[in-house]
Design a protein around this motif. Sequence first.
Motif, short mmCIF file in Angstrom:
data_model
loop_
_atom_site.label_atom_id
_atom_site.label_comp_id
_atom_site.label_asym_id
_atom_site.label_seq_id
_atom_site.Cartn_x
_atom_site.Cartn_y
_atom_site.Cartn_z
N TYR A 123 -3.20 10.02 7.24
CA TYR A 123 -2.72 9.76 5.89
C TYR A 123 -1.33 9.16 6.00
O TYR A 123 -0.39 9.82 6.44
N SER A 182 -11.65 8.23 2.58
CA SER A 182 -10.81 7.07 2.86
C SER A 182 -10.42 6.45 1.53
O SER A 182 -11.28 6.16 0.70
N LYS A 233 -7.36 7.56 5.83
CA LYS A 233 -8.51 7.16 6.65
C LYS A 233 -9.25 8.40 7.13
O LYS A 233 -8.71 9.20 7.88
N THR A 240 0.85 -1.19 0.00
CA THR A 240 0.00 0.00 0.00
C THR A 240 0.89 1.24 0.00
O THR A 240 1.75 1.39 0.86
N HIS A 271 -2.43 1.12 -4.10
CA HIS A 271 -1.35 0.13 -3.99
C HIS A 271 -0.26 0.39 -5.01
O HIS A 271 -0.49 1.06 -6.01
N ILE A 284 -0.54 4.61 -0.68
CA ILE A 284 -1.35 5.66 -0.04
C ILE A 284 -2.40 4.99 0.81
O ILE A 284 -3.11 4.10 0.34
N SER A 285 -2.45 5.42 2.08
CA SER A 285 -3.49 4.88 2.95
C SER A 285 -4.13 6.04 3.68
O SER A 285 -3.56 6.60 4.61
N ASP A 321 -7.25 3.89 -0.40
CA ASP A 321 -5.98 3.15 -0.43
C ASP A 321 -5.52 3.02 -1.87
O ASP A 321 -6.30 2.68 -2.75
#
Lengths: 441, 236
Positions: free
Chosen positions: B67, B30, B9, B4, B34, B6-7, B32
Amino acid sequence: MQFLENIRLAFTSVLANKMRALLTMLGIIIGISAVITITTIGSSIQKTLTNTFNSLGSANYFDVYSQINYEYVEDVYSFTYKEEDMLSREMLNELVETYPDYFSLDLTDGFGSSELRNWKDQSVKVAVTGIIGNVNNSGLKLLAGRDINYQDNINHKHTIVVSDLFVSQYFPPDTNPLGQTITLELEKTGQTEDFVIVGVFELPSLYSKYAYEPGMKDIDKVTFVYVPLDTMNNLLHQENSYYGYADIYYNTDYDIDMLQNILQEFFTEQYEKAEKPYMTVYIENMQKQMGMINSVISVITIAISVIAAISLIVGGVGVMNIMLVSITERTKEIGIRKALGAQNSSIRMQFVIEAILICLIGGIIGIIIGLLNGLSIGLIAKTAITNIYPEYADLFTITIQPSVPAIIISVAFSVMTGVFFGYYPANKAAKMNPIDALRYD
Amino acid sequence: MSRTVISMKNIIKRYYIGKPNELQILNGISLDVHEGEFVSIVGQSGSGKSTLMNIIGALDRPTEGSYLLNGIDISTLDDAELSRIRNQEIGFVFQTFNLISRTDAVRNVEMPMMYAGVPRKQRLKRAMELLEIVGMSDRASHQPNELSGGQKQRIAIARAMANKPSILLADEPTGALDSRTGRMIMDLFHKLHKEEGTTIVLITHSPELAEETQRIVTISDGSIIADTGVRDNAVS
């Protein structure tokens, strides 16, 4: 790495706005050139004075004057002193015998002129001068042989130092004058005495120029010859002699103030011993007076330079102003650089270096203009003296001497102006918000 | 599943325009992304996609939410650390190219490496390689004002790739180009995606461009209203 890159960038950006950069620099250029002009003139005056002064002979002597001791004599206006109260030869001799390492005497006395017949039986006239000390103390240069020395005086030797002109007047060409005997007729008594030539000095060109009428034949020119003063006094049966003042040469290896104190104490003591407490000496030193003149010129130079330097502040504000305009114009560029990962410190450095560069280039141009100003003013002064007072033109060799410390300080000051007035705009650039900066059009 | 990159939330971004007037642009996003994905974020103007891009690109911090970019929590970093993240992890491609004027192509490409402290020789070598990849090696010593829009954008892409970033963040990269050059730029993105395995986030208002990508995230009024997930039928 980034530092070099920033210098390159600063150059690019200054070159991109040549006219603007030049106008911005103008304040710095005027300020620095004014300072350099003034300091160049100041240090040239000092150098010229020193050179002129030194060309007149050695300055390493004290003028010792005998005078009334004002602390002792109450009624100074009606008090008079006799010739015997002045500086006596005994005193002076004792001084150099007590402090042979510190002091040497320089006394001269004229003994009229004397006429000689040369190898072609022509008349050659000389002016006879008795001397203790060195002929080169009077600014004369020995070409051959030796000077009249203290031993010649003590032992009443019949030695003589003549001029190069005399040698050519008196001897056949290519004669070695050293060791030759010449006979002088003493003007006062008419007696004749033989003297052995021990040295030849060069007749100074300045002296030839002013002492003789133009067009005078060499054979008619009267030159000085130097003989030991005490020998002459002895021949003429003059037991003691008194001097209103005496030049006392000193050894420059020692501290001048210390030597002056020794002199003052010595003569005060001498007068006490002789039971003449109403007499004392007043001591002057040309070197010290020169030093005072020089320090006055320095103070004036610095004072005017400081006033001129105020214009640098105006120049600096100009730089700050243009840097603020520049960062506003380049807001977008700053935003891009920040987006690409430039740290605030990198941006700050970039603009500070740019400001320093503007000031430094301005400073260097200012220094060049200042030096040219100093040079032209020096040349104008030289031309003026040559045309208005041609008789002094040789005496005053005008030396144009830029002040090196002033140049170094100017460069440093330019850089400091850049840092000082560049920091605020640079910091403003560094603190820009990248999003707003990127959006700026 | 690949790593991942960019994650995000529950990202909220608010602006304060005077005390009582606060403007909420992002309402809990939110997302994500990959490694190796080619994602497009689509939305009308005013939808909040630019704000989202600024946060993804570490130009801005979220008001709330977390982030993680490559595992690093962006929301807690200071200015200097954000600069380092932008330099190392993000490659920006802008609509208006944003090349530095009076600076030739190769120096523009070198710039992110300069800020990363890469030695002169090494960065010159890398810059030339990148110009080769985008087909601009014969324009290395040209200044931006001597280049066409498409050429400028290719140099901008080479610059974005300089420090081998985790993501290439492209904001309307074809917006200022005619359709033919725009096509060439899109082809270049596909080439980088396929051949170099670059993770690309494309921000656009154009549904046609978005269609070309593997995954489309649609934003409206500060919220994600649709996410196709990774599709295989992307047009290329």
